[in-house]
Every structure is written in C-alpha cells, then in structure tokens.
Design an enzyme around this catalytic site. Structure first.
Site, PDB file in Angstrom:
ATOM      1  N   TRP A 134      44.574  68.518  51.716  1.00 47.51           N
ATOM      2  CA  TRP A 134      43.914  69.599  50.988  1.00 47.51           C
ATOM      3  C   TRP A 134      42.455  69.305  50.678  1.00 47.51           C
ATOM      4  CZ3 TRP A 134      42.169  66.781  47.088  1.00 47.51           C
ATOM      5  CH2 TRP A 134      42.908  65.650  46.738  1.00 47.51           C
ATOM      6  N   ASN A 135      41.983  68.050  50.878  1.00 45.76           N
ATOM      7  CA  ASN A 135      40.674  67.707  50.281  1.00 45.76           C
ATOM      8  C   ASN A 135      39.494  68.407  50.964  1.00 45.76           C
ATOM      9  OD1 ASN A 135      41.004  66.034  52.498  1.00 45.76           O
ATOM     10  ND2 ASN A 135      40.065  64.263  51.513  1.00 45.76           N
ATOM     11  N   ALA A 160      48.532  71.142  53.685  1.00 46.31           N
ATOM     12  CA  ALA A 160      49.046  70.675  52.397  1.00 46.31           C
ATOM     13  C   ALA A 160      49.571  71.867  51.592  1.00 46.31           C
ATOM     14  CB  ALA A 160      47.947  69.956  51.631  1.00 46.31           C
ATOM     15  N   SER A 161      50.619  71.605  50.807  1.00 39.83           N
ATOM     16  CA  SER A 161      51.308  72.700  50.115  1.00 39.83           C
ATOM     17  C   SER A 161      50.463  73.371  49.035  1.00 39.83           C
ATOM     18  CB  SER A 161      52.606  72.168  49.491  1.00 39.83           C
ATOM     19  OG  SER A 161      53.505  71.827  50.519  1.00 39.83           O
ATOM     20  N   GLY A 210      46.104  62.037  56.058  1.00 37.09           N
ATOM     21  CA  GLY A 210      46.717  61.995  54.729  1.00 37.09           C
ATOM     22  C   GLY A 210      47.011  60.572  54.324  1.00 37.09           C
ATOM     23  N   SER A 211      48.057  60.410  53.518  1.00 36.25           N
ATOM     24  CA  SER A 211      48.371  59.084  52.978  1.00 36.25           C
ATOM     25  C   SER A 211      49.064  58.211  54.019  1.00 36.25           C
ATOM     26  CB  SER A 211      49.287  59.255  51.764  1.00 36.25           C
ATOM     27  OG  SER A 211      50.486  59.890  52.185  1.00 36.25           O
ATOM     28  N   GLU A 232      44.830  59.625  60.697  1.00 31.86           N
ATOM     29  CA  GLU A 232      43.616  59.432  59.886  1.00 31.86           C
ATOM     30  C   GLU A 232      44.087  59.274  58.447  1.00 31.86           C
ATOM     31  OE1 GLU A 232      40.721  59.114  61.064  1.00 31.86           O
ATOM     32  OE2 GLU A 232      40.777  60.064  63.042  1.00 31.86           O
ATOM     33  N   LEU A 233      44.108  58.034  57.956  1.00 27.94           N
ATOM     34  CA  LEU A 233      44.760  57.805  56.663  1.00 27.94           C
ATOM     35  C   LEU A 233      43.742  57.428  55.593  1.00 27.94           C
ATOM     36  CD1 LEU A 233      47.883  56.023  58.198  1.00 27.94           C
ATOM     37  CD2 LEU A 233      47.493  58.458  57.814  1.00 27.94           C
ATOM     38  N   CYS A 266      38.331  60.533  51.768  1.00 28.61           N
ATOM     39  CA  CYS A 266      38.793  59.269  52.367  1.00 28.61           C
ATOM     40  C   CYS A 266      37.621  58.333  52.599  1.00 28.61           C
ATOM     41  CB  CYS A 266      39.525  59.549  53.671  1.00 28.61           C
ATOM     42  SG  CYS A 266      38.571  60.538  54.822  1.00 28.61           S
ATOM     43  N   GLU A 363      43.965  52.610  47.044  1.00 26.39           N
ATOM     44  CA  GLU A 363      42.958  53.663  47.118  1.00 26.39           C
ATOM     45  C   GLU A 363      42.983  54.475  45.821  1.00 26.39           C
ATOM     46  OE1 GLU A 363      43.843  56.840  49.884  1.00 26.39           O
ATOM     47  OE2 GLU A 363      41.707  57.196  50.200  1.00 26.39           O
TER      48      GLU A 363
HETATM   49  P1  NAP Z   1      49.574  63.307  51.610  1.00 26.52           P
HETATM   50  O1  NAP Z   1      50.454  63.439  50.446  1.00 26.52           O
HETATM   51  O2  NAP Z   1      49.906  62.311  52.662  1.00 26.52           O
HETATM   52  O3  NAP Z   1      49.473  64.775  52.251  1.00 26.52           O
HETATM   53  C1  NAP Z   1      48.789  65.015  53.457  1.00 26.52           C
HETATM   54  C2  NAP Z   1      49.641  65.951  54.311  1.00 26.52           C
HETATM   55  O4  NAP Z   1      50.838  65.284  54.704  1.00 26.52           O
HETATM   56  C3  NAP Z   1      50.078  67.204  53.569  1.00 26.52           C
HETATM   57  O5  NAP Z   1      50.119  68.286  54.477  1.00 26.52           O
HETATM   58  C4  NAP Z   1      51.485  66.844  53.117  1.00 26.52           C
HETATM   59  O6  NAP Z   1      52.312  67.951  52.878  1.00 26.52           O
HETATM   60  C5  NAP Z   1      51.965  66.052  54.295  1.00 26.52           C
HETATM   61  N1  NAP Z   1      53.057  65.132  53.997  1.00 26.52           N
HETATM   62  C6  NAP Z   1      53.346  64.512  52.830  1.00 26.52           C
HETATM   63  N2  NAP Z   1      54.420  63.722  52.974  1.00 26.52           N
HETATM   64  C7  NAP Z   1      54.833  63.854  54.258  1.00 26.52           C
HETATM   65  C8  NAP Z   1      55.895  63.274  55.021  1.00 26.52           C
HETATM   66  N3  NAP Z   1      56.738  62.415  54.491  1.00 26.52           N
HETATM   67  N4  NAP Z   1      56.000  63.627  56.319  1.00 26.52           N
HETATM   68  C9  NAP Z   1      55.133  64.485  56.867  1.00 26.52           C
HETATM   69  N5  NAP Z   1      54.124  65.076  56.198  1.00 26.52           N
HETATM   70  C10 NAP Z   1      53.959  64.749  54.915  1.00 26.52           C
HETATM   71  O7  NAP Z   1      48.095  62.991  51.222  1.00 26.52           O
HETATM   72  P2  NAP Z   1      47.297  63.489  49.954  1.00 26.52           P
HETATM   73  O8  NAP Z   1      47.522  62.509  48.886  1.00 26.52           O
HETATM   74  O9  NAP Z   1      47.544  64.894  49.662  1.00 26.52           O
HETATM   75  O10 NAP Z   1      45.820  63.360  50.570  1.00 26.52           O
HETATM   76  C11 NAP Z   1      45.008  62.316  50.300  1.00 26.52           C
HETATM   77  C12 NAP Z   1      45.133  61.205  51.319  1.00 26.52           C
HETATM   78  O11 NAP Z   1      44.612  61.630  52.575  1.00 26.52           O
HETATM   79  C13 NAP Z   1      44.274  60.030  50.916  1.00 26.52           C
HETATM   80  O12 NAP Z   1      44.939  58.822  51.176  1.00 26.52           O
HETATM   81  C14 NAP Z   1      43.052  60.182  51.810  1.00 26.52           C
HETATM   82  O13 NAP Z   1      42.327  59.015  51.987  1.00 26.52           O
HETATM   83  C15 NAP Z   1      43.672  60.692  53.060  1.00 26.52           C
HETATM   84  N6  NAP Z   1      42.645  61.326  53.921  1.00 26.52           N
HETATM   85  C16 NAP Z   1      42.253  60.696  55.060  1.00 26.52           C
HETATM   86  C17 NAP Z   1      41.261  61.253  55.861  1.00 26.52           C
HETATM   87  C18 NAP Z   1      40.801  60.571  57.134  1.00 26.52           C
HETATM   88  O14 NAP Z   1      40.169  61.230  57.941  1.00 26.52           O
HETATM   89  N7  NAP Z   1      41.095  59.304  57.346  1.00 26.52           N
HETATM   90  C19 NAP Z   1      40.687  62.462  55.489  1.00 26.52           C
HETATM   91  C20 NAP Z   1      41.103  63.068  54.316  1.00 26.52           C
HETATM   92  C21 NAP Z   1      42.098  62.496  53.539  1.00 26.52           C
HETATM   93  P3  NAP Z   1      52.672  68.421  51.355  1.00 26.52           P
HETATM   94  O15 NAP Z   1      51.401  68.861  50.752  1.00 26.52           O
HETATM   95  O16 NAP Z   1      53.634  69.524  51.583  1.00 26.52           O
HETATM   96  O17 NAP Z   1      53.272  67.229  50.678  1.00 26.52           O
END
Ligand code: NAP
Length: 458
Positions: A134-135, A160-161, A210-211, A232-233, A266, A363
């Site tokens: 979502w960011n 993201a939801s 994401g994470s 991309e985490l 990130c 993080e």
């Molecule tokens: P997140 O919880 O991992 O969510 C990201 C996406 O993954 C959402 O669409 C989420 O859906 C989905 N998701 C969550 N759990 C899942 C699972 N078990 N299986 C499949 N999909 C799943 O991450 P966040 O906390 O919202 O976002 C922040 C993270 O993203 C940070 O760690 C940040 O550093 C990272 N990030 C990395 C980059 C990069 O380019 N490296 C860029 C931006 C952000 P739901 O919303 O439905 O849970």
C-alpha cells in the site's frame, strides 16, 4: 485483513468490499489467459499506443487519483500527485523503450556455435500474478504492469487490502487505454488466498513487493510449482556521512530520507552512520530538522508528512521505540504517538542504540532514525553490512577513493552517492539478502518475465 478503505487521518471506515468469490477469481484468471493469447499477437507499436493513452488518462485524472491515495493511505496530497505523475512517466518510458530492451541479441558470432544464424529472443511467458503493498499504491503496481504489458504478458494484481479503490482504479486503467479486456485486472482477495493461486497452471510467475514473510510464502508456493518469482522486500538502508561530505546538505536531505512517505518506504534511510569528525555538526542539524517537521493533515499545505497508513503499523513502530528506550536508547526527538484521532507519529531520532534492541536489526516502517557514531569508513562499511537486509544505501563523501570503495563494498542493490536513494524507470531496482531477488525497472526488469529463447539454425 479486511478489504476496506479506512482513512488514516480520522480512523473512519469509508468503504468495505467483499472478497471475490471462487467463481469471480476463476473468471478473471480465464480472462487474463485469453487476453495473453490476444496480446501475444500484437506489435510493440500497438501496445505502446495503448500504454501512452493510459498514461494520458492518468495524467488527466492525477488530482482525483491523488485524493484517493491520500484518503486510503495517508500520504500528503502533493506526494500522492507526484506519485501519479511519476507512474505516468514510467508508463511512457516502457512504451518508448520496451522494443529496444527486448530486441533479439546475438551473443556470439553464429559460426562460434556451428550455426548459420543465431539469436536470443525475449518472448512473453503468460499471466503474471503481482502482489503489491500500500505504501506507493500506484507506482509499485505500475512499475510491474508497464514492463509486463509491453513485453506481451498479462497481469493479475492482488493489491494490499487497505487500498482497494486504488486497486480497482488500476484494474480499469489499462483497458481504458486500449489494452484487450483481461490484460490487467484486480483480484480483490486477502493475503491468505494468494498462495493457492500459484497451483493454477495458467498463472506462470509471480512478483511480490512487501514483507519478508509474505515474500517467503509466495516463493514457497511458486517453488512447489516450479514457477519464477521476483521479490522486492524490506530494507534497513544506511545513510553514511564521511568527513569530506557537504554536512549541511547531507543533514537536510537526511531528514527527507527518513520522513518521506511518513517513513514508510522500503528505501528510506533507517540507520545513520556518521564519522566522528563530523558527527556533532551533522547530529545538531539533523535532530533540529527532524524536530521541525510537521506530521499533520495530509491535505493541508505546510504538512511535511501525514499519518501512518494503519493502526497496526503505528503500534509496531511504537513497540520498537519503547523496546529501545527500555534498554537504554536515548530519544533525541519524538518518541511518542500523540493523543487524538488519526495514526500520527512524530519524526523520531534515537541514539545509543545497541545490538540487543529490536530496532538494531528489524525494519522500522515509520519516521524513526537510529543515529550511530563511527570512527572510520571501515567501521561504517562493516556495520552497514551487518544486516539481514541489503536493499539500497545513501553515502555522503567527496573523496573519489571512498566513492569507489563504498560502491564496491556496500552489500546492497544500490549505492547512491551524495543524494537520496530513489527509483527511476531506466535504472534497475532491487535488493540482496532478505531484501529479495530479481530486479524491477530498466532492461533488467522487463526481461525478468520473459522466455529468453535461443534460436539456432544449421
Ligand atoms: P505485507 O504485509 O507483506 O503486504 C504486502 C502485500 O502482500 C499485500 O498485498 C498483502 O496483502 C500481501 N500479503 C500479506 N501476507 C501475505 C501472504 N502470506 N501471502 C501472500 N501475500 C501476502 O507488507 P506491508 O507491511 O503491508 O508493506 C510493507 C513492507 O513492504 C515493508 O517491509 C517494506 O519494506 C516492503 N516494501 C518493499 C519494497 C521494495 O521494492 N523492496 C517496496 C515497498 C515496500 P494484505 O494487505 O491483504 O495482507
């Protein structure tokens, strides 16, 4: 996580959505597969025309889209509009350059491999599932979608939801530009529903931003099915300041590096390693700059950054700060969430952070900086690399020897010298270690989801 728009500035639930049913998901996968067959028969020029029209639509609607983003995840209106326009620029970049990035190559003379002709082609592979955070609700998805569609793939977006309306907007944008129905669609599903989709033979690959936990879950499901992933985490990027740096400029941009997007980036700087010779001069300016930021209404002029996107996100940040404080960290500014509505959190600087504190390794996805004094470039490099993450870095020096060393020795996907880490459509983006693998953007990014096909002729 329930699929809903909840305004982070007020905490109010504005709109909720039912997840797609099994039948609705099946219809979208079938449409993506059918659209892939149609897209495979189109030319780069046709796809570029549709992509440019989609970019024009986005530019025209940038104000409305920016208001939507601000409402869904809380970034300032100005930065949301910038994101919309940057996304349009990214779309134009791939419209203009995809054909060049994917022109067949001849790696060696054909005679070297006993052939009369040899070429390596970059063909599309089919339907790609994109799981996005979502960011940067638009830019994260567009930087997958633009190259994927230009390569001739089709996309299914699981966003993201908490940004469902941004997701639905993107699910229509490319078709409005002229792409065949089904070429890029949104699946309204929760995170837990993603892994089983990788069992479907029509979905050929997946990308997740994401994470680490979410990335590992998708990679595991893809691995069972022998499907490629790009991940991309997270990151705990460093900001290194050495004695020859322009300390004033470094301190000014150090603030932006940490509070951009309310600290929820990130590639935001999170660990600041400052040489002892310039530590005091840097720290005074940096802490004053952080203290002078305004966390407030994201629609108002004069606001530096808005609230954090979710209540849970703010709780996570507060827990990391409280853990550090309880173990002896010094809070130089900020450190406590304000009372009242909205998930605001102030710009915060911690000193005396030690390895036993969670924030030393984890993080922190909010505007909290950890400030460290180092004695040498060797110590700066060693401590930078003492991390599970390796996304990018920002280093400040005017010594050519140090520039070369930092470029070579920092263990991350990027080293930005005397400037902020950023993503550009023409430059590869991605990390190493727990920050993921594969690259987005540039020729490297567009080739990730292609069949690198050898055509050899006797
Ligand atoms: P997140 O919880 O991992 O969510 C990201 C996406 O993954 C959402 O669409 C989420 O859906 C989905 N998701 C969550 N759990 C899942 C699972 N078990 N299986 C499949 N999909 C799943 O991450 P966040 O906390 O919202 O976002 C922040 C993270 O993203 C940070 O760690 C940040 O550093 C990272 N990030 C990395 C980059 C990069 O380019 N490296 C860029 C931006 C952000 P739901 O919303 O439905 O849970």
């Amino acid at each position: 996580m329930a699929i809903a728009t909840i305004n982070p500035t007020t905490g109010q639930v504005l709109k909720s959505f039912e997840p797609h049913t099994a039948e609705e998901i099946e219809a979208r996968i079938a449409a993506a597969d059918a659209a892939y067959r149609r897209l495979a028969g189109t030319t780069f020029a046709e796809r570029a025309g549709w992509m440019r029209r989609a970019a024009e639509i986005l530019e025209r609607e940038a104000d409305d889209v920016a208001r939507l983003i601000t409402t869904e995840m809380g970034k300032t209106f100005g930065s949301a509009k910038y994101e919309a326009l940057k996304s349009a620029t990214g779309m134009r970049h791939f419209a203009d350059n995809a054909e060049r990035y994917l022109t067949p190559e001849a790696p060696v003379p054909a005679s070297d491999v006993n052939a009369s002709a040899l070429s390596v082609r970059f063909d599309p592979i089919g339907v790609v599932l994109a799981v996005m955070p979502w960011n940067y609700p638009l830019w994260q998805a567009v930087r997958f979608a633009a190259p994927a569609l230009m390569a001739g793939n089709t996309g299914l977006l699981k966003h993201a939801s908490n940004v469902p309306q941004s997701a639905l907007y993107l699910g229509e944008l490319f078709e409005r530009g002229g792409f065949p129905p089904g070429a890029f669609q949104t699946l309204l599903i929760e995170g837990a529903a993603v892994a089983p989709l990788l069992d479907d033979r029509r979905i050929r690959a997946a990308t997740l931003t994401g994470s680490v936990a979410a990335g590992a879950s998708v990679a595991e499901a893809a691995g069972r099915n022998v499907k490629k992933t790009v991940l991309e985490l997270g990151g705990t990027d460093v900001f290194i300041v050495l004695p020859s740096a322009d300390v004033e400029k470094a301190a000014e941009l150090a603030v932006t590096a940490r509070v951009q997007n309310s600290g929820q980036s990130c590639i935001a700087a999170k660990r600041y390693y400052v040489h002892t010779e310039v530590y005091d001069a840097f720290a005074d300016r940096f802490v004053a700059g952080m203290a002078a930021t305004v966390a407030g209404d994201p629609m108002a002029e004069g606001t530096t950054f808005g609230p954090l996107a979710t209540e849970r996100g703010r709780r996570d940040v507060q827990e990391l700060v409280d853990d550090a404080r309880s173990k002896g960290a010094t809070v130089l500014t900020g450190g406590d969430a304000p009372d009242g509505a909205g998930w605001f959190y102030p710009a915060t600087v911690l000193a005396d952070v030690t390895p036993d504190m969670r924030i030393y390794r984890e993080e922190c996805f909010g505007p909290v900086a950890c400030l460290f004094r180092v004695k040498s470039i060797d110590e700066a490099i060693e401590r930078s690399n003492d991390s599970d993450f390796g996304l990018s870095s920002s280093v400040w020096t005017n010594d050519e020897g140090e520039v070369a060393r930092l470029g070579r020795e920092i263990d991350a996907g990027g080293v930005f010298v005397n400037g902020l880490t950023a993503s550009f459509p023409a430059v590869p983006f991605g990390g190493v270690k727990d920050s993921g693998y594969g690259r987005e953007l540039s020729a490297f990014g567009i080739r990730e989801f292609t069949n690198v096909k050898t055509v050899w002729r006797a």
